[in-house]
Design an enzyme around this catalytic site. Sequence first.
Site, PDB file in Angstrom:
ATOM      1  N   THR A  28       0.808  -1.218   0.000  1.00 15.44           N
ATOM      2  CA  THR A  28       0.000   0.000   0.000  1.00 15.44           C
ATOM      3  C   THR A  28       0.843   1.271   0.000  1.00 15.44           C
ATOM      4  OG1 THR A  28      -1.449   1.339   1.406  1.00 15.44           O
ATOM      5  CG2 THR A  28      -0.153  -0.304   2.523  1.00 15.44           C
ATOM      6  N   TYR A  77      -1.144   0.309  10.940  1.00 10.94           N
ATOM      7  CA  TYR A  77      -1.474  -0.369   9.681  1.00 10.94           C
ATOM      8  C   TYR A  77      -0.313  -0.261   8.682  1.00 10.94           C
ATOM      9  CZ  TYR A  77      -3.441  -0.811   4.980  1.00 10.94           C
ATOM     10  OH  TYR A  77      -3.652  -1.150   3.669  1.00 10.94           O
ATOM     11  N   GLU A  89       0.263   3.602   1.863  1.00 11.83           N
ATOM     12  CA  GLU A  89       0.389   4.017   3.261  1.00 11.83           C
ATOM     13  C   GLU A  89       1.786   3.721   3.807  1.00 11.83           C
ATOM     14  OE1 GLU A  89      -1.905   5.510   5.697  1.00 11.83           O
ATOM     15  OE2 GLU A  89      -2.622   6.174   3.751  1.00 11.83           O
TER      16      GLU A  89
HETATM   17  O1  G4F Z   1     -10.534   6.699   2.756  1.00  8.28           O
HETATM   18  P1  G4F Z   1      -9.502   6.652   3.817  1.00  8.28           P
HETATM   19  O2  G4F Z   1      -9.936   6.095   5.129  1.00  8.28           O
HETATM   20  O3  G4F Z   1      -8.266   5.884   3.200  1.00  8.28           O
HETATM   21  P2  G4F Z   1      -6.704   5.804   3.593  1.00  8.28           P
HETATM   22  O4  G4F Z   1      -6.481   6.087   5.029  1.00  8.28           O
HETATM   23  O5  G4F Z   1      -5.949   6.649   2.614  1.00  8.28           O
HETATM   24  O6  G4F Z   1      -6.401   4.264   3.365  1.00  8.28           O
HETATM   25  C1  G4F Z   1      -6.964   3.518   2.291  1.00  8.28           C
HETATM   26  O7  G4F Z   1      -6.096   3.499   1.185  1.00  8.28           O
HETATM   27  C2  G4F Z   1      -4.827   2.878   1.424  1.00  8.28           C
HETATM   28  C3  G4F Z   1      -4.010   2.936   0.132  1.00  8.28           C
HETATM   29  O8  G4F Z   1      -4.554   2.134  -0.845  1.00  8.28           O
HETATM   30  C4  G4F Z   1      -5.042   1.456   1.897  1.00  8.28           C
HETATM   31  F1  G4F Z   1      -3.842   0.897   2.169  1.00  8.28           F
HETATM   32  C5  G4F Z   1      -5.905   1.442   3.132  1.00  8.28           C
HETATM   33  O9  G4F Z   1      -6.178   0.098   3.524  1.00  8.28           O
HETATM   34  C6  G4F Z   1      -7.223   2.114   2.802  1.00  8.28           C
HETATM   35  O10 G4F Z   1      -7.890   1.363   1.815  1.00  8.28           O
HETATM   36  O11 G4F Z   1      -8.945   8.141   4.114  1.00  8.28           O
HETATM   37  C7  G4F Z   1      -8.433   8.951   3.082  1.00  8.28           C
HETATM   38  C8  G4F Z   1      -8.195  10.357   3.614  1.00  8.28           C
HETATM   39  C9  G4F Z   1      -7.390  10.409   4.925  1.00  8.28           C
HETATM   40  O12 G4F Z   1      -6.409  11.419   4.822  1.00  8.28           O
HETATM   41  C10 G4F Z   1      -8.406  10.780   5.987  1.00  8.28           C
HETATM   42  O13 G4F Z   1      -7.886  11.501   7.087  1.00  8.28           O
HETATM   43  O14 G4F Z   1      -9.456  10.952   3.926  1.00  8.28           O
HETATM   44  C11 G4F Z   1      -9.348  11.641   5.159  1.00  8.28           C
HETATM   45  N1  G4F Z   1     -10.675  11.765   5.759  1.00  8.28           N
HETATM   46  C12 G4F Z   1     -11.292  12.966   6.045  1.00  8.28           C
HETATM   47  N2  G4F Z   1     -12.474  12.740   6.620  1.00  8.28           N
HETATM   48  C13 G4F Z   1     -11.496  10.774   6.146  1.00  8.28           C
HETATM   49  C14 G4F Z   1     -12.621  11.380   6.691  1.00  8.28           C
HETATM   50  N3  G4F Z   1     -11.353   9.433   6.073  1.00  8.28           N
HETATM   51  C15 G4F Z   1     -12.371   8.676   6.546  1.00  8.28           C
HETATM   52  N4  G4F Z   1     -12.263   7.322   6.444  1.00  8.28           N
HETATM   53  N5  G4F Z   1     -13.508   9.218   7.122  1.00  8.28           N
HETATM   54  C16 G4F Z   1     -13.674  10.588   7.228  1.00  8.28           C
HETATM   55  O15 G4F Z   1     -14.677  11.082   7.753  1.00  8.28           O
END
Ligand code: G4F
Length: 316
Positions: free
Chosen positions: A106, A130, A108
């Site tokens: 990933t 993670y 990440e």
């Molecule tokens: O959608 P996210 O939770 O994805 P994140 O953390 O980038 O991780 C995903 O992608 C990775 C790369 O492929 C994978 F390895 C991992 O397993 C997963 O699939 O968050 C994306 C961004 C972050 O910066 C977070 O802080 O969105 C921001 N965000 C802002 N508000 C939020 C929110 N994320 C989530 N989940 N929920 C919110 O309310």
Amino acid sequence: MWGLVRGQANPRVRHLRQLLGDVHLVRGDLLDQGSLIAAVEKVQPDEVYNLAAISYVPMSWQQAELTGEVTGLGVLRVLEAIRVCSGISASRSPGRGQIRFYQASTSEMFGQVNQSPQNEQTSFHPRSPYGVAKVYGHLLTQNYRESYGMFAVSGVMFNHESPRRGAEFVTRKVSLGVAKIKLGYERQLRLGNMHASRDWGFAGDYVRAMQLMLARDEPADYVIGTGVTHTVEELVDQAFRAAGLEWRDHVVTDAAFIRPAEVDRLCADPTKAREELGWEPKIGFEELVSMMVDADLALLAASGGAEGDSFGTDSW
Ligand code: G4F
């Protein structure tokens, strides 16, 4: 095709059967070495794809040890099952087994980046339990390739999304939120950091890249992403506009969704995948966001708003 399922009465099996009628299921658990050896012995696979993980980044702070066990050591157990079932002894000089292994690494792992865009040479600075667990799985996959000559490769996948994405991830949380607001079930969408940037692509394109990686003559790792990055705010703007709405009328930032350590900006350099695999993403950001919003509008209209009831409550 076979899928590994864990647990006694895993509720996801029903969904899996609806989506993939012809998939065979075998029991196994990434926490249980014997079950993985038994599964490989039973299935006798040509290829093994390990996409199993605790993959929701906020949960990895809440359950750091379990994340290490599943997302990190789980990779060791799958590699060991393949090694043992391929008859490769731990003391033998390297030889090549028949089973090809794909590990879902990933973006990440890059975390706090020191270079942009990120490619196969970019160093790792993960920002969550993670990300740390994924670095372990990534390096171990390389190590088994070097130690035992196994065809074991990692795809360093940037964020990949689709209408099947879990509602805890930001893209689906936003597309479901937009659909609920558009259909009058909700008025507000609560989000965390709006300034983070991600390289978002369509999951179907990324699965194609995984297959191409295992079809190569020689095993190698590849970065897979679109090379285009957007902020969460741009994602939100695009999604609300796709439904004819103005996001500023509905979105509220909520500290409950801010992470202890953030990955600020990720952007892929997929040059190696393009040149060696002939891989290109077919679906761009705007089409992806519209696809997800349209799918959730249709889903909620059909279910009377019952789908995705728990979204928006997933503070870390
Ligand atoms: O959608 P996210 O939770 O994805 P994140 O953390 O980038 O991780 C995903 O992608 C990775 C790369 O492929 C994978 F390895 C991992 O397993 C997963 O699939 O968050 C994306 C961004 C972050 O910066 C977070 O802080 O969105 C921001 N965000 C802002 N508000 C939020 C929110 N994320 C989530 N989940 N929920 C919110 O309310």
